[in-house]
Design a protein around this motif. Structure first.
Motif, mmCIF file in Angstrom:
data_model
loop_
_atom_site.group_PDB
_atom_site.id
_atom_site.type_symbol
_atom_site.label_atom_id
_atom_site.label_comp_id
_atom_site.label_asym_id
_atom_site.label_seq_id
_atom_site.Cartn_x
_atom_site.Cartn_y
_atom_site.Cartn_z
ATOM 1 N N ALA A 134 0.976 -1.118 0.324
ATOM 2 C CA ALA A 134 -0.085 -0.069 0.329
ATOM 3 C C ALA A 134 1.027 1.327 -0.184
ATOM 4 C CB ALA A 134 -0.971 0.040 1.109
ATOM 5 N N LEU A 135 1.947 0.918 0.968
ATOM 6 C CA LEU A 135 3.348 2.599 1.217
ATOM 7 C C LEU A 135 3.303 2.469 -0.681
ATOM 8 C CD1 LEU A 135 4.376 4.394 2.700
ATOM 9 C CD2 LEU A 135 5.353 2.865 3.127
ATOM 10 N N LEU A 136 3.756 1.351 -0.573
ATOM 11 C CA LEU A 136 4.959 1.176 -2.404
ATOM 12 C C LEU A 136 4.097 2.149 -3.819
ATOM 13 C CD1 LEU A 136 7.352 0.897 -3.858
ATOM 14 C CD2 LEU A 136 6.204 -1.339 -4.412
ATOM 15 N N ALA A 137 2.442 1.964 -3.487
ATOM 16 C CA ALA A 137 1.532 1.829 -4.370
ATOM 17 C C ALA A 137 1.400 3.547 -4.310
ATOM 18 C CB ALA A 137 0.535 0.863 -3.945
ATOM 19 N N LEU A 138 1.011 3.891 -3.031
ATOM 20 C CA LEU A 138 0.992 5.210 -2.433
ATOM 21 C C LEU A 138 2.407 6.256 -3.394
ATOM 22 C CD1 LEU A 138 -0.640 5.373 0.752
ATOM 23 C CD2 LEU A 138 -1.782 6.608 -1.005
ATOM 24 N N THR B 46 -1.385 -10.985 20.429
ATOM 25 C CA THR B 46 -1.748 -9.446 20.662
ATOM 26 C C THR B 46 -1.251 -9.323 19.334
ATOM 27 O OG1 THR B 46 -2.481 -9.357 23.004
ATOM 28 C CG2 THR B 46 -1.571 -7.908 21.980
ATOM 29 N N GLY B 47 -0.205 -9.289 18.590
ATOM 30 C CA GLY B 47 0.553 -8.887 18.133
ATOM 31 C C GLY B 47 -0.369 -9.371 16.161
ATOM 32 N N ALA B 48 -0.754 -10.115 16.211
ATOM 33 C CA ALA B 48 -1.704 -10.430 15.072
ATOM 34 C C ALA B 48 -3.255 -9.307 15.009
ATOM 35 C CB ALA B 48 -2.414 -11.825 15.161
ATOM 36 N N LEU B 49 -3.443 -9.548 16.549
ATOM 37 C CA LEU B 49 -4.399 -7.845 16.456
ATOM 38 C C LEU B 49 -4.558 -6.915 15.892
ATOM 39 C CD1 LEU B 49 -7.668 -7.743 17.346
ATOM 40 C CD2 LEU B 49 -6.888 -6.596 19.847
ATOM 41 N N VAL B 50 -2.936 -5.967 16.478
ATOM 42 C CA VAL B 50 -2.712 -4.844 15.906
ATOM 43 C C VAL B 50 -1.854 -5.399 14.237
ATOM 44 C CG1 VAL B 50 -0.104 -3.232 15.583
ATOM 45 C CG2 VAL B 50 -1.379 -4.927 17.610
ATOM 46 N N VAL B 51 -2.097 -6.308 13.992
ATOM 47 C CA VAL B 51 -1.961 -6.696 11.775
ATOM 48 C C VAL B 51 -2.923 -6.055 11.546
ATOM 49 C CG1 VAL B 51 -1.207 -8.010 10.662
ATOM 50 C CG2 VAL B 51 0.582 -7.829 11.920
ATOM 51 N N LEU B 52 -4.330 -6.876 12.235
ATOM 52 C CA LEU B 52 -5.222 -6.727 11.520
ATOM 53 C C LEU B 52 -5.539 -5.280 11.302
ATOM 54 C CD1 LEU B 52 -7.912 -7.914 10.511
ATOM 55 C CD2 LEU B 52 -8.719 -7.636 12.685
ATOM 56 N N VAL B 53 -5.816 -4.457 12.231
ATOM 57 C CA VAL B 53 -6.212 -2.953 12.199
ATOM 58 C C VAL B 53 -5.030 -2.351 11.126
ATOM 59 C CG1 VAL B 53 -6.202 -1.007 13.503
ATOM 60 C CG2 VAL B 53 -6.663 -2.843 14.938
ATOM 61 N N CYS C 16 0.454 4.132 6.087
ATOM 62 C CA CYS C 16 0.689 3.409 5.798
ATOM 63 C C CYS C 16 2.107 3.139 6.762
ATOM 64 C CB CYS C 16 0.616 3.734 3.909
ATOM 65 S SG CYS C 16 -0.727 3.297 3.587
ATOM 66 N N THR C 17 3.027 4.152 6.752
ATOM 67 C CA THR C 17 4.064 3.895 7.374
ATOM 68 C C THR C 17 3.951 3.508 8.657
ATOM 69 O OG1 THR C 17 4.841 5.708 5.676
ATOM 70 C CG2 THR C 17 6.150 4.951 7.645
ATOM 71 N N ALA C 18 3.142 3.793 9.687
ATOM 72 C CA ALA C 18 3.368 3.119 11.045
ATOM 73 C C ALA C 18 2.646 2.157 10.554
ATOM 74 C CB ALA C 18 2.034 4.825 11.733
ATOM 75 N N ALA C 19 1.871 1.583 9.922
ATOM 76 C CA ALA C 19 1.035 0.671 9.446
ATOM 77 C C ALA C 19 2.118 -0.718 9.301
ATOM 78 C CB ALA C 19 0.054 0.525 8.366
ATOM 79 N N THR C 20 3.381 -0.261 8.207
ATOM 80 C CA THR C 20 3.960 -0.786 7.805
ATOM 81 C C THR C 20 5.661 -1.236 8.989
ATOM 82 O OG1 THR C 20 3.916 -0.359 6.049
ATOM 83 C CG2 THR C 20 6.050 -1.321 6.239
ATOM 84 N N ILE C 21 5.593 0.104 9.724
ATOM 85 C CA ILE C 21 6.224 -0.437 11.070
ATOM 86 C C ILE C 21 5.937 -1.076 12.248
ATOM 87 C CG2 ILE C 21 7.305 0.436 13.193
ATOM 88 C CD1 ILE C 21 7.953 3.435 10.796
ATOM 89 N N GLY C 22 4.232 -1.222 12.490
ATOM 90 C CA GLY C 22 4.168 -2.097 13.483
ATOM 91 C C GLY C 22 3.582 -3.724 12.428
ATOM 92 N N SER C 23 3.511 -3.648 11.428
ATOM 93 C CA SER C 23 3.580 -4.634 11.036
ATOM 94 C C SER C 23 4.972 -5.288 11.060
ATOM 95 C CB SER C 23 3.051 -5.056 9.602
ATOM 96 O OG SER C 23 1.834 -4.245 9.282
ATOM 97 N N VAL C 24 5.968 -4.925 10.835
ATOM 98 C CA VAL C 24 7.707 -5.629 10.902
ATOM 99 C C VAL C 24 7.784 -6.157 12.136
ATOM 100 C CG1 VAL C 24 9.919 -4.737 11.553
ATOM 101 C CG2 VAL C 24 8.305 -4.392 9.059
#
Length: 317
Positions: free
Chosen positions: A21-25, A85-92, A67-75
């Motif tokens: 998503a970040l790359l597409a943006l 709980t990490g999976a819950l963060v990734v879901l959001v 998208c940047t925050a989501a990518t960092i959180g997913s990493v």
């Protein structure tokens, strides 16, 4: 609780939706910038007709930030000890970041084609992108989580004529902040609607304020174990939140509770039972006769469960 190693495939699946998503943006912004008008349709009415216009770039930078925050959180999510709980963060992250990116790209496409009409098919596309992103990112991380063991409580060793009782307090400062902020937002919304529309649209503000009050009720609770069973009561209002009489308890213990197992933080009602969850950590687990469970995250959960087990021993079968 031990953790298993995360494979490269799992890490890629978790990070991919937000990173793509970040790359597409970034690519769309770079390609479209030279030919994008200063003002484009940025808001559409219920019939899909554009009713608001402005610069495309504020929305762009909001989407990039998310998208940047989501990518960092997913990493970081696969590195967490509590991967559920990490999976819950990734879901959001997977639901929000790709949808925002797709929405901005859609507004650019409409602007480039000269259209001022937002088709309902775009909404279906947004929903589809969010669902696909969640399906790709969440299951691999969830499956990599180790099982959470439930430890049976050993009854306290006390004389038969000794009264057994245990009490603790638990809460979350985040609940206080969230509750207070929600109440303020609700009050401001009520005032704003009163000024702009004569008070005819106050319902949303009132509902928001009530939701904030509900969060404050959960901000700090008292957990009690005594001859009446397990009780959870709001510390400030004394509103009862959970009551489990001894005759309903089949067994009890404690575990390292994962918010991800119960769908998040707060007062959770799921198919597994009811839980009050403020964090990852120890919690009392009560299994009920006929199925279901009650869970409360609290310090010294092992001792609270032992007190409840001692009371159960005294209860006639």
């Amino acid at each position: 609780m031990t953790t298993t190693r995360t494979t490269i495939g799992t890490r890629l699946a978790v990070v991919a939706p937000s990173a793509v998503a970040l790359l597409a943006l970034a690519v769309t912004g770079a390609v479209a910038a030279p030919r994008l008008p200063d003002r484009i349709a940025t808001h559409f009415g219920a019939d899909g007709t554009a009713d608001g216009f402005g610069s495309p770039w504020p929305f762009f930078w909001i989407a990039v930030t998310v998208c940047t925050a989501a990518t960092i959180g997913s990493v970081l999510a696969p590195r967490q000890r509590d991967r559920r709980t990490g999976a819950l963060v990734v879901l959001v992250a997977a639901l929000i970041a790709p949808v925002l990116a797709t929405a901005w790209i859609a507004t650019v496409v409409l602007a480039r084609t000269g259209s001022d009409h937002f088709s309902p098919w775009w909404t279906l596309l947004f929903l589809g992108v969010g669902v696909v992103a969640a399906v790709v990112a969440v299951p691999p991380l969830w499956r990599s989580a180790t099982p959470v063991p439930v430890r049976s409580a050993r009854p306290l060793e006390v004389a038969p004529d000794v009264r057994v009782a245990w009490r603790a307090h638990v809460g979350s400062a985040w609940f206080v902040v969230l509750g207070a902020a929600t109440i303020v937002a609700g009050v401001l919304l009520v005032v704003w609607t009163a000024v702009t529309s004569g008070g005819s649209e106050m319902v949303a503000g009132i509902v928001t304020a009530v939701a904030g009050i509900a969060v404050l009720v959960l901000a700090r609770v008292e957990v009690t174990v005594d001859r009446r069973g397990l009780r959870v009561t709001s510390g400030g209002t004394r509103v009862p939140l959970m009551r489990v009489p001894l005759d309903r308890v089949e067994s009890c213990g404690w575990e390292q509770v994962s918010p991800g197992q119960w769908g998040g933080w707060g007062y959770r009602v799921t198919g597994r039972g009811i839980a009050y969850v403020t964090r990852s950590g120890p919690g009392i687990v009560v299994r009920l006769r006929g199925g279901g469970a009650r869970v409360v995250t609290v310090d010294d959960a092992a001792r609270g469960a032992s007190a409840l087990a001692a009371l159960l021993e005294r209860t006639p079968a």
